[in-house]
Design an enzyme around this catalytic site. Structure first.
Site, PDB file in Angstrom:
ATOM      1  N   HIS A   1     -45.709 -20.038 -31.118  1.00 45.92           N
ATOM      2  CA  HIS A   1     -45.380 -19.468 -29.812  1.00 45.92           C
ATOM      3  C   HIS A   1     -43.894 -19.598 -29.480  1.00 45.92           C
ATOM      4  O   HIS A   1     -43.235 -20.566 -29.835  1.00 45.92           O
ATOM      5  CB  HIS A   1     -46.206 -20.156 -28.721  1.00 45.92           C
ATOM      6  CG  HIS A   1     -46.000 -21.639 -28.655  1.00 45.92           C
ATOM      7  ND1 HIS A   1     -45.005 -22.221 -27.915  1.00 45.92           N
ATOM      8  CD2 HIS A   1     -46.663 -22.657 -29.255  1.00 45.92           C
ATOM      9  CE1 HIS A   1     -45.064 -23.540 -28.044  1.00 45.92           C
ATOM     10  NE2 HIS A   1     -46.061 -23.829 -28.856  1.00 45.92           N
ATOM     11  N   ASP A   2     -43.373 -18.569 -28.835  1.00 44.92           N
ATOM     12  CA  ASP A   2     -42.022 -18.556 -28.271  1.00 44.92           C
ATOM     13  C   ASP A   2     -40.923 -18.604 -29.322  1.00 44.92           C
ATOM     14  O   ASP A   2     -39.767 -18.908 -29.005  1.00 44.92           O
ATOM     15  CB  ASP A   2     -41.831 -19.711 -27.275  1.00 44.92           C
ATOM     16  CG  ASP A   2     -42.879 -19.701 -26.179  1.00 44.92           C
ATOM     17  OD1 ASP A   2     -42.912 -18.724 -25.413  1.00 44.92           O
ATOM     18  OD2 ASP A   2     -43.678 -20.661 -26.090  1.00 44.92           O
TER      19      ASP A   2
ATOM     20  N   GLY B   1     -43.138 -24.343 -32.374  1.00 43.60           N
ATOM     21  CA  GLY B   1     -42.813 -23.503 -31.231  1.00 43.60           C
ATOM     22  C   GLY B   1     -41.336 -23.485 -30.896  1.00 43.60           C
ATOM     23  O   GLY B   1     -40.585 -24.415 -31.209  1.00 43.60           O
TER      24      GLY B   1
END
Length: 266
Positions: free
Chosen positions: A121-122, A139
C-alpha cells in the site's frame, strides 16, 4: 472487440477496454477499469478501485487491488493505479493505498513483475522497473525509474530507491539508496555505482568518469560523511546525475542513507 470467457465473473460496473481478453475464472470487481488490448490469462483477481493501463499481460493467480495489509484500514475507497505495457507473472500482488498514506498506490509503465513479487500500500513505483521473483516492497516505498530489484529481496517500509538502481538478490533493504547505486548484501550496503545500467542509458566514458570521481569523494574520501557531503555540493553542476544524487540525499525523510559497508553511519 472485448473477449470475456464465460467462466469469468465481471461486475456490470467494471470498464473493460477494446481488444482486452478476460480469460477463464477471472474475477473483476465493480470499481475496476482495464485499458485496451490487455490480456488476463486466467484465474486473475482485480478488485478495489483499480485502474490498469493499456497493453498489460496478467498471468494466473495475480491479485491486484486487494485491501492493504495494514491494521488501520477500514474499507475506505482508496486506489491502485497501474500504467501501460506492464507484465505480471504468476502470483504477483499489489494493494490499494491507505487513507493515512495518501490513499494511492501507483505503478508506472512497462514494469516487469516476476512471480510472487509484491507492491504494498501507498508505494510509488516508477517506469521500466524489473522486480525479480518474490521481490517485496513494504508500505510507502518510493521506487524510481529503471530500478532492478533482485529475487527474494525485501524493501523496508518508507524506503526510497532512486532511479537506475540495482539491488542484488537476497538483500534486505533498510536504507535509502542513491540514484545509480548498486546495493547488495543480507542487510544491503552500497557497493558502488550501477555502471552496467548507466551504460545502457547511454552514459559516455567521460560522464562515467565524472560521476565515479564524485562517488569516490562522497563515500570514500577523508573525514566523516557529513563533511564530505558538504564538500561535494559544488559538484552538482558537473553532471545531471550528480545533481540527482545530491537532491535525493537532501530530500531524505524517514530512512537513513545506504552507505558502503566499511563506511558505517558516520
Amino acid at each position: 472487440m472485448r473477449t470475456i470467457d464465460p467462466t469469468a465473473r465481471v461486475e456490470d460496473e467494471a470498464v473493460i477496454g477494446e481488444g482486452t481478453v478476460i480469460g477463464p475464472f477471472c474475477m473483476i470487481g465493480p470499481h475496476v477499469t482495464i485499458g485496451k488490448n490487455c490480456k488476463l490469462i486466467g484465474h486473475v483477481s482485480v478488485m478495489g478501485h483499480t485502474t490498469i493501463g493499456d497493453h498489460c499481460v496478467i498471468s494466473p493467480f495475480v491479485g491486484l487491488g486487494g485491501p492493504p495489509q495494514d491494521l488501520s484500514y477500514r474499507g475506505e475507497p482508496t486506489r491502485l493505479e497501474i500504467g501501460s505495457g506492464c507484465t505480471f507473472r504468476e502470483g504477483v500482488t499489489m494493494n490499494v493505498g491507505t487513507v493515512k498514506g495518501g490513499g494511492l498506490t501507483r505503478v508506472g509503465n512497462r514494469g516487469f513483475f516476476m512471480n510472487n513479487s509484491h507492491v504494498a500500500h501507498d508505494c510509488f513505483v516508477g517506469n521500466d522497473v524489473i522486480f525479480a521473483t518474490s521481490a517485496t516492497l513494504g508500505g510507502h516505498c518510493e521506487i524510481g525509474d529503471h530500478v532492478y530489484i533482485g529475487g527474494l529481496s525485501a524493501v523496508h517500509q518508507f524506503t526510497r530507491i532512486g532511479p537506475q538502481v540495482m539491488v542484488g538478490g537476497l538483500s534486505g533493504v533498510r536504507d535509502d539508496i542513491i540514484p545509480f547505486g548498486l546495493a547488495n548484501g543480507q542487510y544491503a550496503a552500497l557497493e558502488g555505482l550501477n555502471i552496467i545500467g548507466m551504460k545502457r542509458r547511454k552514459f559516455t566514458r567521460e560522464r562515467l568518469a565524472t560521476v565515479r570521481a564524485f562517488y569516490k569523494k562522497l563515500f570514500h574520501g577523508p573525514g566523516i560523511f557529513a563533511e564530505r557531503l558538504a564538500a561535494v555540493q559544488g559538484l552538482a553542476s558537473e553532471d545531471p546525475a550528480i545533481a540527482d544524487i545530491l537532491t535525493f540525499i537532501a530530500n531524505g525523510k524517514h530512512r537513513p542513507l545506504c552507505l558502503p559497508a566499511a563506511t558505517g553511519q558516520d
